[in-house]
Design an enzyme around this catalytic site. Structure first.
Site, PDB file in Angstrom:
ATOM      1  N   THR A   1      48.376 -38.687  13.445  1.00 23.54           N
ATOM      2  CA  THR A   1      47.372 -38.905  12.399  1.00 23.54           C
ATOM      3  C   THR A   1      46.005 -38.481  12.923  1.00 23.54           C
ATOM      4  OG1 THR A   1      48.548 -40.681  11.262  1.00 23.54           O
ATOM      5  CG2 THR A   1      46.166 -40.646  11.007  1.00 23.54           C
TER       6      THR A   1
ATOM      7  N   PHE B   1      42.072 -38.932  12.604  1.00 25.32           N
ATOM      8  CA  PHE B   1      41.066 -39.898  12.178  1.00 25.32           C
ATOM      9  C   PHE B   1      39.692 -39.228  12.235  1.00 25.32           C
ATOM     10  CE2 PHE B   1      44.614 -42.207  13.917  1.00 25.32           C
ATOM     11  CZ  PHE B   1      44.782 -43.288  13.064  1.00 25.32           C
TER      12      PHE B   1
END
Length: 382
Positions: free
Chosen positions: A284, A286
């Site tokens: 992921t 960020f």
């Protein structure tokens, strides 16, 4: 029968003439650019272009050629505009006015006193925040993406951390919308490997579970696991860690969550099964949000929001600015515009620094041809 070699020779001769005429046309485009700079006239004159396209269409003799010549001259005009934008940049040298960003020597995250992150304690976002800012920084958390953006905009937090994109499930769409509501800027990004776990009350097994809570992204990342266990129903919740907290509070042995090992530890749950995500290399991205529009010389990624005219070919014309300036797009995400049916804004990530001449050329062209251009950030990966 037609002699192929003669036909090819004739085509070569015509092509040489086309190249010569094209270069003559571009030389005149230089004069036009200098005139527009002197009188303050914009490069794009769409009404003039449409009149010109209609005129050249009438010079052709069949339907195919009419469509083809219009497309060809659209390209000529697009190339000419890009050439003029480049010349204007050299003459005016004020591309920074387009971005509104200020260069800093460094952005020192170690000096941050307070950082806000999305979710409750135990989220992956908290873990990402700690990897960048350390565990000693004062932490605040918000239940919504907008809450994080607002805490930074109000300067209750020095920075904010939000998930924006997953390698297997794509963009976190709600975050794109939240970015536009506040004057913050993206000042960094952090990429973290995500290992999803099935977590529940101590002593339960997979066979006990009827319901599992998690953020929509968590459920999507574990879709194969859920398909292999059809007796388990996945229910969307505000975050992965909030789902784990709910399991603890409910005390129901038929309920579990998809969350991190940290969330299981935080809420006194057991890990029933590790690494249940579909993709082994599940990551992921960020984004780190700051209240000021700043960048450094070493920044190498730019995030943009672009709204287009609702006319045929507008997306192609905008994207061609990246092509002609040899810029690499790493993301393009569309989002519907509220109260404007079937109209979209586009979020684009492109490699480069806003001081690069090629980037300046592209941004100047896009700023004139798009309805709205907003530079969201120019930053590094940390």
């Amino acid at each position: 029968m037609v002699d192929l070699s003669e036909s090819r020779k004739r085509i070569d001769e015509i092509d040489e003439q086309i190249v010569k005429l094209f270069e003559d046309r571009m030389a005149i485009a230089k004069d036009v650019a200098e005139y527009k700079v002197n009188v303050g006239k914009e490069v794009l004159d769409r009404a003039r272009e449409i009149d010109k396209l209609d005129a050249v269409e009438k010079l052709t003799h069949n339907e195919f050629n009419r469509a083809a010549i219009r497309e060809l001259f659209e390209q000529f005009m697009s190339i000419s505009r890009k050439y003029q934008y480049g010349l204007i940049n050299k003459i005016k040298k004020d591309a920074d006015d387009i971005t509104g960003f200020e260069r800093r020597e460094t952005i020192d995250f170690s000096k941050a006193k307070t950082v806000s992150y999305f979710g409750v304690r135990g989220t992956y976002t908290q873990a990402a925040m700690e990897e960048v800012f350390g565990t000693e920084v004062k932490q605040t958390h918000e239940p919504t993406f907008g809450g994080v953006m607002r805490s930074v905009s109000d300067r209750r937090a020095d920075f904010g951390v939000l998930p924006i994109e997953n390698s297997s499930t794509g963009g976190v769409s709600a975050n794109y919308d939240s970015i536009l509501k506040y004057p913050n800027a993206i000042v960094g990004e952090h990429i973290m490997v995500i290992d999803q776990c099935l977590v529940g009350l101590p002593g339960i097994t997979i066979d006990d579970i009827k319901t599992v809570y998690s953020h929509p992204q968590g459920l999507m990342q574990c879709r194969q696991f859920l398909e292999e266990h059809p007796a388990i129903s996945g229910i969307e919740y505000e975050s992965t860690a909030a789902g784990a907290k709910k399991v603890l509070n409910d005390g129901d042995r038929s309920v579990a969550a998809i969350a991190s090992a940290n969330a299981a530890k935080e809420y006194g749950l057991e890990i029933i099964k590790e690494n249940i995500q579909t993709e082994n290399n599940n990551q992921t991205r960020f984004i780190i949000i700051g209240p000021d529009k700043i960048y450094t010389k070493k920044a190498d990624k730019i995030s943009l929001m672009i709204e287009l005219p609702h006319v045929s070919g507008s997306l192609y014309r905008i994207l061609s600015h990246f092509l002609f300036n040899d810029l690499n797009l790493t993301l393009i995400e569309s989002r519907p515009i509220k109260d404007r049916q079937w109209e979209y804004r586009f979020f684009v990530d492109v490699e480069g620094n806003i001081e690069d001449p090629a980037v300046k050329n592209a941004l100047r062209g896009i700023s004139e041809e798009a309805k709205v251009l907003r530079v969201l950030g120019n930053y590094n990966t940390y």
